[in-house]
Motif scaffolding. Structure first.
Motif, PDB file in Angstrom:
ATOM      1  N   ASN A  41       0.751  -1.325   0.100  1.00  0.00           N
ATOM      2  CA  ASN A  41       0.025  -0.112   0.030  1.00  0.00           C
ATOM      3  C   ASN A  41       0.742   1.144  -0.088  1.00  0.00           C
ATOM      4  O   ASN A  41       0.370   2.270  -0.145  1.00  0.00           O
ATOM      5  N   SER A  45       0.264   4.034  -2.923  1.00  0.00           N
ATOM      6  CA  SER A  45       0.149   5.515  -2.587  1.00  0.00           C
ATOM      7  C   SER A  45       1.100   6.221  -3.486  1.00  0.00           C
ATOM      8  O   SER A  45       0.578   7.249  -3.988  1.00  0.00           O
ATOM      9  N   LEU A  46       2.375   5.824  -3.593  1.00  0.00           N
ATOM     10  CA  LEU A  46       3.432   6.648  -4.393  1.00  0.00           C
ATOM     11  C   LEU A  46       2.999   6.636  -5.797  1.00  0.00           C
ATOM     12  O   LEU A  46       2.962   7.447  -6.701  1.00  0.00           O
ATOM     13  N   GLY A  48      -0.060   6.144  -7.145  1.00  0.00           N
ATOM     14  CA  GLY A  48      -1.336   7.100  -7.160  1.00  0.00           C
ATOM     15  C   GLY A  48      -0.782   8.420  -7.399  1.00  0.00           C
ATOM     16  O   GLY A  48      -1.359   9.367  -8.046  1.00  0.00           O
ATOM     17  N   LEU A  49       0.037   9.009  -6.585  1.00  0.00           N
ATOM     18  CA  LEU A  49       0.784  10.261  -6.708  1.00  0.00           C
ATOM     19  C   LEU A  49       1.399  10.588  -7.893  1.00  0.00           C
ATOM     20  O   LEU A  49       0.897  11.795  -8.583  1.00  0.00           O
ATOM     21  N   CYS A  50       2.058   9.595  -8.577  1.00  0.00           N
ATOM     22  CA  CYS A  50       2.643   9.603  -9.793  1.00  0.00           C
ATOM     23  C   CYS A  50       1.435   9.865 -10.942  1.00  0.00           C
ATOM     24  O   CYS A  50       1.659  10.529 -11.838  1.00  0.00           O
ATOM     25  N   GLY A  84      -5.988   9.049  -9.464  1.00  0.00           N
ATOM     26  CA  GLY A  84      -4.626   9.249  -8.776  1.00  0.00           C
ATOM     27  C   GLY A  84      -4.858   9.613  -7.207  1.00  0.00           C
ATOM     28  O   GLY A  84      -4.125   8.885  -6.460  1.00  0.00           O
ATOM     29  N   ILE A  85      -5.493  10.799  -6.844  1.00  0.00           N
ATOM     30  CA  ILE A  85      -5.609  11.011  -5.563  1.00  0.00           C
ATOM     31  C   ILE A  85      -6.358  10.016  -4.737  1.00  0.00           C
ATOM     32  O   ILE A  85      -5.849   9.838  -3.688  1.00  0.00           O
ATOM     33  N   CYS A  88      -4.399   7.078  -3.849  1.00  0.00           N
ATOM     34  CA  CYS A  88      -3.347   7.464  -2.967  1.00  0.00           C
ATOM     35  C   CYS A  88      -3.805   7.482  -1.330  1.00  0.00           C
ATOM     36  O   CYS A  88      -3.211   6.966  -0.408  1.00  0.00           O
ATOM     37  N   PHE A  92      -2.887   4.739   1.686  1.00  0.00           N
ATOM     38  CA  PHE A  92      -2.637   5.282   3.044  1.00  0.00           C
ATOM     39  C   PHE A  92      -3.620   4.624   4.011  1.00  0.00           C
ATOM     40  O   PHE A  92      -2.972   4.077   5.293  1.00  0.00           O
TER      41      PHE A  92
END
Length: 274
Positions: A41, A45-46, A48-50, A84-85, A88, A92
């Motif tokens: 996860n 999250s990473l 998703g940020l990308c 993406g957000i 992420c 989390f």
């Protein structure tokens, strides 16, 4: 006092309370699942940020061309930003659920990941189904502005946006290139009132005054003017970036499947440990 095992069946979550963790122990295999789920996860999250970052980059770059091509040219970027957000945030939640041994968080994580996975599948199908409609919308908006190019009354909505696009994407015209500016094509209806076979200076490889004179033809000099149509240039630009974002999306989908299995196994182990 409600027994802990009964409390779980009533929907109460004591797994998040560190004081109660001593009531159960995970074996070696279950501990491995916990740490793998956490790492998984963290990566989600990473990623998703990308995905969100790439979506923002594409939307920002394409914003300059929205006045010419219409909102359809960047709408898909906003979809990827939102996904993406969301990815992420879900990642989390999975990290917190794994580390705090929270059965409630793990349950919510499982539900959200399952919903997100189904939304992603639906989104891919929607993009494939309406891809041609978006392309048609882009073309329609561009053709309207091409007809008004050079009209002083339409400078802000036609002339300037076309110049920005032709300079920024190294293109000329819409579909077939410089030939679309020719008088016999009757597409740039305002422009051809004063120019027979000229293209705007913004079409030129090196822009100078009247550099596009007599270049509105089927075989223009590629050393003088750009030969690719702007519709094709923008579509290629968006496709290249969307392929990268889509590749990340596929990677996230596989991670989500592992996350579903891991969260189910860890939650089951925590509940059976009481």
């Amino acid at each position: 006092m409600v027994h802990i095992h009964q409390a779980h069946h009533l929907g109460l979550d004591y797994g998040a309370n560190p004081a109660r963790i001593s009531h159960y122990h995970l074996d070696l295999g279950e501990s491995c699942v916990k740490w793998i789920l956490f790492a998984l996860n963290f990566v989600i999250s990473l990623v998703g940020l990308c995905v969100a970052g790439l979506g923002i980059y594409v939307a920002t770059a394409a914003k300059s061309y929205e006045e010419f091509f219409g909102s359809g040219s960047i709408s898909l970027s906003y979809v990827f930003i939102g996904c993406g957000i969301l990815i992420c945030l879900i990642g989390f939640l999975g990290c917190c659920g794994a580390m705090r041994h929270s059965t409630f968080m793990l349950l919510m994580y499982f539900v959200f990941v399952l919903m997100l996975f189904m939304v992603q599948i639906a989104g891919i199908v929607t993009i494939l189904v309406f891809k041609d409609d978006v392309k048609s919308q882009i073309k329609e908006a561009a053709v309207t502005k091409l007809a008004e190019y050079g009209n002083p009354a339409k400078s802000d909505v036609a002339t300037k946006p076309i110049d920005v696009v032709q300079k920024g994407l190294d293109c000329c015209g819409i579909e077939t290139g410089p030939i679309e500016w020719a008088a016999d094509q009757k597409k740039a209806t305002y422009w051809i009132r004063t120019h027979d076979n000229d293209v705007p200076d913004s079409c030129c490889v090196t822009e100078t005054t009247n550099c596009g004179k007599n270049e509105a033809k089927a075989t223009p000099d590629p050393a003088v003017v750009h030969t690719k149509g702007c519709e094709t240039a923008l579509y290629d630009y968006l496709t290249d970036n969307m392929l990268l974002i889509g590749g990340l999306g596929v990677a996230v989908a596989f991670l989500e499947l592992f996350g579903l299995c891991g969260s189910f196994m860890l939650r089951r182990a925590i509940l059976h440990g009481y």
